[in-house]
Scaffold this motif. Structure first.
Motif, PDB file in Angstrom:
ATOM      1  N   ARG A  21     -43.524  39.401  26.454  1.00 21.68           N
ATOM      2  CA  ARG A  21     -43.067  38.738  27.670  1.00 21.68           C
ATOM      3  C   ARG A  21     -44.240  38.370  28.580  1.00 21.68           C
ATOM      4  O   ARG A  21     -44.220  37.318  29.230  1.00 21.68           O
ATOM      5  CB  ARG A  21     -42.072  39.641  28.412  1.00 21.68           C
ATOM      6  N   LEU A  22     -45.260  39.231  28.630  1.00 20.10           N
ATOM      7  CA  LEU A  22     -46.448  38.906  29.418  1.00 20.10           C
ATOM      8  C   LEU A  22     -47.161  37.694  28.842  1.00 20.10           C
ATOM      9  O   LEU A  22     -47.684  36.855  29.588  1.00 20.10           O
ATOM     10  CB  LEU A  22     -47.400  40.105  29.459  1.00 20.10           C
ATOM     11  N   PHE A 101     -53.452  49.564  40.591  1.00 23.08           N
ATOM     12  CA  PHE A 101     -54.468  50.064  39.661  1.00 23.08           C
ATOM     13  C   PHE A 101     -53.840  50.750  38.452  1.00 23.08           C
ATOM     14  O   PHE A 101     -54.162  50.429  37.300  1.00 23.08           O
ATOM     15  CB  PHE A 101     -55.412  51.027  40.388  1.00 23.08           C
ATOM     16  N   ARG A 102     -52.936  51.692  38.684  1.00 21.24           N
ATOM     17  CA  ARG A 102     -52.313  52.416  37.574  1.00 21.24           C
ATOM     18  C   ARG A 102     -51.442  51.509  36.710  1.00 21.24           C
ATOM     19  O   ARG A 102     -51.569  51.555  35.473  1.00 21.24           O
ATOM     20  CB  ARG A 102     -51.506  53.600  38.103  1.00 21.24           C
ATOM     21  N   PRO A 103     -50.586  50.655  37.293  1.00 19.90           N
ATOM     22  CA  PRO A 103     -49.813  49.743  36.442  1.00 19.90           C
ATOM     23  C   PRO A 103     -50.676  48.795  35.618  1.00 19.90           C
ATOM     24  O   PRO A 103     -50.377  48.531  34.455  1.00 19.90           O
ATOM     25  CB  PRO A 103     -48.945  48.978  37.447  1.00 19.90           C
ATOM     26  N   THR A 106     -52.170  50.741  32.727  1.00 19.02           N
ATOM     27  CA  THR A 106     -51.152  51.044  31.723  1.00 19.02           C
ATOM     28  C   THR A 106     -50.872  49.835  30.852  1.00 19.02           C
ATOM     29  O   THR A 106     -50.901  49.919  29.615  1.00 19.02           O
ATOM     30  CB  THR A 106     -49.846  51.499  32.408  1.00 19.02           C
ATOM     31  N   ALA A 107     -50.597  48.697  31.479  1.00 14.57           N
ATOM     32  CA  ALA A 107     -50.295  47.478  30.722  1.00 14.57           C
ATOM     33  C   ALA A 107     -51.497  47.011  29.918  1.00 14.57           C
ATOM     34  O   ALA A 107     -51.361  46.570  28.766  1.00 14.57           O
ATOM     35  CB  ALA A 107     -49.827  46.374  31.666  1.00 14.57           C
ATOM     36  N   VAL A 168     -48.320  41.860  37.379  1.00 12.86           N
ATOM     37  CA  VAL A 168     -48.300  43.289  37.687  1.00 12.86           C
ATOM     38  C   VAL A 168     -48.996  43.579  39.016  1.00 12.86           C
ATOM     39  O   VAL A 168     -48.483  44.321  39.854  1.00 12.86           O
ATOM     40  CB  VAL A 168     -48.951  44.104  36.547  1.00 12.86           C
ATOM     41  N   ALA A 169     -50.170  42.972  39.209  1.00 16.85           N
ATOM     42  CA  ALA A 169     -50.929  43.227  40.440  1.00 16.85           C
ATOM     43  C   ALA A 169     -50.599  42.236  41.548  1.00 16.85           C
ATOM     44  O   ALA A 169     -50.960  42.462  42.706  1.00 16.85           O
ATOM     45  CB  ALA A 169     -52.429  43.189  40.144  1.00 16.85           C
ATOM     46  N   GLY A 170     -49.936  41.119  41.209  1.00 20.06           N
ATOM     47  CA  GLY A 170     -49.570  40.136  42.224  1.00 20.06           C
ATOM     48  C   GLY A 170     -50.752  39.351  42.768  1.00 20.06           C
ATOM     49  O   GLY A 170     -50.714  38.887  43.912  1.00 20.06           O
TER      50      GLY A 170
END
Length: 200
Positions: A21-22, A101-103, A106-107, A168-170
């Motif tokens: 999806r990404l 940072f964490r998301p 992870t991705a 994810v980070a926008g």
């Protein structure tokens, strides 16, 4: 009643869907990842396993002494990944995006692990199936096919990394360029430092 925790295999299946999806730039990709502390820790397991498998694969057929040892290669991989993460940790706060940072880690871990697994699988399939179909004298043709596949997977991974920063980070266009530039600089610096070490 306590909620059942997902297994690493279940997380991997969900992450594969998330990476797909990404790659397509779909915002619903975020729901496929576990962005908790446990999810971050779990995302390092497939990344490490993918690096071990990749180093083992690259070591097949190589003469001892011509290339760094497997331990040195794994150390180099770890150092380069760490350099990227340090760059992220330094740049994201300046963009008011430290919360991501964490998301992002992870991705990105899942993205790189899946990309390495895809490279290994595609290389093995092309090598064996291609040799069976084209014959033993098709070495250069198979190498060219493998290089094209590697290039396509690298481009796909780069696209995923951009969409991780975007979704994810926008982050916006200029901010994404800033983060990518910081990571490239960190990788170049890490490579320069590693080149000074007596790795064998």
């Amino acid at each position: 009643m306590t909620e059942r925790r997902s297994t690493l295999f279940e997380e991997a299946i969900r992450a594969i869907g998330g990476i797909r999806r990404l790659l397509l730039g779909r915002p619903d990709a975020l729901a496929r990842f576990d962005f908790s502390q446990r999810g971050l820790a779990g995302s390092f397991i497939p990344l490490v396993l993918a690096f071990v498998a990749f180093v083992a694969f690259m070591g097949l057929g190589s003469t001892p002494g011509q290339t760094p040892s497997a331990a040195s290669q794994l150390f180099i991989c770890g150092a380069l990944v760490s350099a990227r993460f340090v760059a992220l940790r330094l740049v994201l706060p300046r963009l008011d995006a430290l919360h991501a940072f964490r998301p992002v880690l992870t991705a990105s871990n899942w993205s790189n692990a899946i990309a390495l697994a895809a490279i290994l699988l595609a290389t093995l399939v092309v090598a064996f199936v291609g040799a069976l179909i084209l014959g033993p004298d098709s070495g250069s043709t198979l190498v060219n096919i493998v290089l094209v596949i590697w290039g396509a997977l690298a481009l796909a991974t780069f696209t995923v990394e951009i969409n991780i920063l975007r979704l994810v980070a926008g982050l916006r266009g200029g901010e994404i360029v800033m983060v990518l530039a910081a990571q490239v600089f960190a990788l170049i610096l890490a490579i320069f430092i590693l080149a000074q070490l007596p790795l064998r």
